[in-house]
Design an enzyme around this catalytic site. Structure first.
Site, mmCIF file in Angstrom:
data_model
loop_
_atom_site.group_PDB
_atom_site.id
_atom_site.type_symbol
_atom_site.label_atom_id
_atom_site.label_comp_id
_atom_site.label_asym_id
_atom_site.label_seq_id
_atom_site.Cartn_x
_atom_site.Cartn_y
_atom_site.Cartn_z
ATOM 1 N N GLU A 47 3.379 -27.448 -39.024
ATOM 2 C CA GLU A 47 3.219 -28.145 -37.759
ATOM 3 C C GLU A 47 1.952 -27.695 -37.028
ATOM 4 O O GLU A 47 1.218 -28.515 -36.471
ATOM 5 C CB GLU A 47 4.434 -27.910 -36.853
ATOM 6 C CG GLU A 47 5.742 -28.422 -37.420
ATOM 7 C CD GLU A 47 6.510 -27.356 -38.191
ATOM 8 O OE1 GLU A 47 7.748 -27.351 -38.088
ATOM 9 O OE2 GLU A 47 5.865 -26.537 -38.887
ATOM 10 N N SER A 162 9.770 -18.750 -84.675
ATOM 11 C CA SER A 162 10.059 -19.720 -83.615
ATOM 12 C C SER A 162 8.818 -20.473 -83.159
ATOM 13 O O SER A 162 8.913 -21.320 -82.279
ATOM 14 C CB SER A 162 10.686 -19.014 -82.413
ATOM 15 O OG SER A 162 9.781 -18.062 -81.877
ATOM 16 N N ASP A 194 9.059 -9.649 -78.741
ATOM 17 C CA ASP A 194 8.021 -10.653 -78.523
ATOM 18 C C ASP A 194 6.731 -10.105 -77.928
ATOM 19 O O ASP A 194 5.699 -10.747 -78.037
ATOM 20 C CB ASP A 194 8.541 -11.737 -77.572
ATOM 21 C CG ASP A 194 9.566 -12.630 -78.224
ATOM 22 O OD1 ASP A 194 9.861 -12.408 -79.409
ATOM 23 O OD2 ASP A 194 10.075 -13.535 -77.546
ATOM 24 N N ARG A 201 -0.975 -19.845 -68.451
ATOM 25 C CA ARG A 201 -1.986 -20.326 -69.392
ATOM 26 C C ARG A 201 -1.885 -21.845 -69.500
ATOM 27 O O ARG A 201 -1.296 -22.488 -68.638
ATOM 28 C CB ARG A 201 -1.787 -19.667 -70.768
ATOM 29 C CG ARG A 201 -1.903 -18.154 -70.741
ATOM 30 C CD ARG A 201 -2.007 -17.558 -72.141
ATOM 31 N NE ARG A 201 -0.883 -17.901 -72.994
ATOM 32 C CZ ARG A 201 0.310 -17.301 -72.940
ATOM 33 N NH1 ARG A 201 0.539 -16.380 -72.027
ATOM 34 N NH2 ARG A 201 1.268 -17.639 -73.779
#
Length: 497
Positions: A47, A162, A194, A201
């Site tokens: 506002e 995967s 992992d 990215r």
């Protein structure tokens, strides 16, 4: 109001612990004289920014804002007072402020003689601000579980591979989803297997979220990718774990361990709340997601589903959370479906939206500018199509401004969460379609069937969006199917990019 909602969405992921808010100022003659949005904590509210653009032209005019103007003194002054000083004669807002610290602006404005109207396009504004609203109403961060998997619910092949189950479009969308959250969370198994980076990215701009990794025993390698300087990282350990050697600006947070040896997740989320985190994206792994499900800590699911099957020997996307019967399973409410390349992206919620809204049925009475016959206030092609996101940070589909905004396509049927009652040919509804290829199933013209189903004419679907009672709500759809986002981790079990 839709312009204000779009303005608010431009700051997604950058305002916590504050909400995203947009504001449009109309002059006394109804012309647009100013607009603005909240850009971050400590900066002017929407506002105030819009009034600064409008200047004296705001006097006698109207302020249209997505959230009830605040009435408290924080890092900045009350927005209600700023509107009064500017001489605003009318205020229109979408969503009442659920934060009792800040609420009360509408009452203050009315007491000062300003005309105030609330609830305009409330559902659209709620969808755009869903993460913050959910957090405030729950008293903890809004938790979204995101995963990429196969059609049969597998996150990695039996050999652990995967990359890539899902396609590049899904991976880019997943990074946009990440950018809209305050923190991204992974478990220790994902961290070890992992070595995820958890930054932004794929051309996605924005502020990288806080990276939160669970490491109960304090064994994280100082060379882990999450410990680079792309974003701050919080390593969560048990109370007696050795102090990890962390470079740079990264921190250790110690939380209690439960009787079963796991880190106490409710305590963790409470500590994150204290740090200003209002939304958490859970990206891995299967056991951590199962723990959140079992403890009732999950609010939303974003699934990127690839047209691949791997079979029972492959790794599942979700671990065991104790559901031994069908009734004990987690029943989700459908939200949005979108196609991304060959994949389908599903947004689902574990409960009704905070404040009583559901993803599939908005507040008909909140839409004061709704077109005739449009129960959700949307009358154009944005209302029922699977169009893509409106911007890199937005994850909105069908032209809506919020990141996870809205329902599949604004069904007209009375049952929240049903996939019915839509009339567009592009509609992804399972039943109740009235497009040319569905003639004779939705909005049937056969008088006997119309009488039986409660349909009153060829252009109307049945009251509950069904083509007929025998067919129910599970018809095959004939249109294109939406697509999921892919993972970037090697252990698909965790779905980490």
């Amino acid at each position: 109001m839709r312009r204000a909602v779009a303005l608010a969405a431009s700051a997604l992921g950058r305002t916590s612990p504050n909400p995203v808010v947009g504001c449009v100022i109309l002059g006394a003659d109804g012309s647009l004289v100013g607009e603005g949005f909240h850009r971050g904590a400590g900066r002017p509210h929407a506002e105030v920014e819009a009034l600064a653009v409008a200047g004296e032209r705001a006097r006698g005019g109207t302020a249209v804002v997505t959230l009830e103007p605040c009435a408290h003194q924080g890092r900045t002054g009350p927005c209600a007072d700023a509107l009064l000083r500017a001489g605003i004669a009318r205020v229109v807002y979408a969503v009442p402020d659920p934060d009792q610290t800040a609420a009360g602006g509408a009452r203050r404005l009315r007491d000062a003689g300003v005309e105030v109207t609330g609830g305009v396009l409330r559902a659209e504004a709620e969808h755009g601000n869903e993460l913050w609203l959910t957090a405030v109403r729950r008293g903890r961060p809004c938790v979204t579980w995101k995963f990429g998997g196969t059609l049969d619910g597998r996150a990695a092949a039996p050999d652990g591979t995967s990359r890539w189950i899902t396609g590049p479009e899904s991976r880019q969308d997943a990074h946009a989803l990440r950018a809209a959250h305050d923190a991204v969370l992974v478990g220790s198994g994902t961290l070890r297997t992992d070595d995820p980076h958890l930054g932004l990215r794929h051309g996605v701009a924005g502020t990288p979220p806080l990276r939160v990794v669970l490491d109960r025993d304090g064994t994280v390698s100082p060379y882990a990718r999450v410990l680079d300087d792309a974003a701050p990282t919080l390593v969560v350990t048990g109370p007696h774990a050795p102090e990890p050697a962390l470079p740079g600006r990264h921190e250790v947070l110690r939380v209690p361990v439960t009787d079963d040896g796991a880190l106490d997740l409710p305590v963790l989320f409470d500590r994150l709340w204290g740090r200003g985190v209002r939304s958490v994206l859970l990206e891995g792994g299967a056991r951590l997601a199962a723990s959140c499900v079992a403890q009732g800590l999950l609010d939303r699911v974003v699934a990127y589903v690839a047209p691949v099957v791997l079979g029972a020997a492959a790794r599942p996307v979700l671990g065991d959370f104790g559901a031994s019967t069908l009734l004990a399973g987690l029943r989700l409410r459908p939200g949005e479906v979108t196609r991304l390349g060959d994949d389908v992206r599903l947004l689902l919620r574990t409960r009704e939206l905070p404040g009583g809204t559901t993803p599939a049925l908005e507040h008909p009475n909140d839409h004061t500018d709704a077109e005739p016959g449009c129960p959700t206030g949307r009358a154009g092609p944005e209302s029922g199509s699977f169009t893509g996101p409106t911007g890199p940070e937005s994850g909105s589909f069908a032209g809506r401004a919020g990141p996870e905004s809205g329902s599949f396509t604004g069904p007209a049927g009375p049952e929240p969460g049903s996939f019915a009652g839509r009339t567009g040919v592009e509609s992804a509804s399972f039943t109740g379609r009235a497009g040319p290829e569905r003639a004779g199933e939705a909005g049937r013209t056969d008088p006997e069937r119309a009488r039986r189903d409660g349909c009153t004419g060829p252009e109307r679907t049945c009251p509950q969006g069904r083509a007929d009672p025998e067919r129910g709500r599970g018809e095959r759809r004939t249109g294109p199917v939406p697509e999921p986002v892919g993972e970037e981790g090697r252990a698909a079990e965790r779905g980490v990019a």
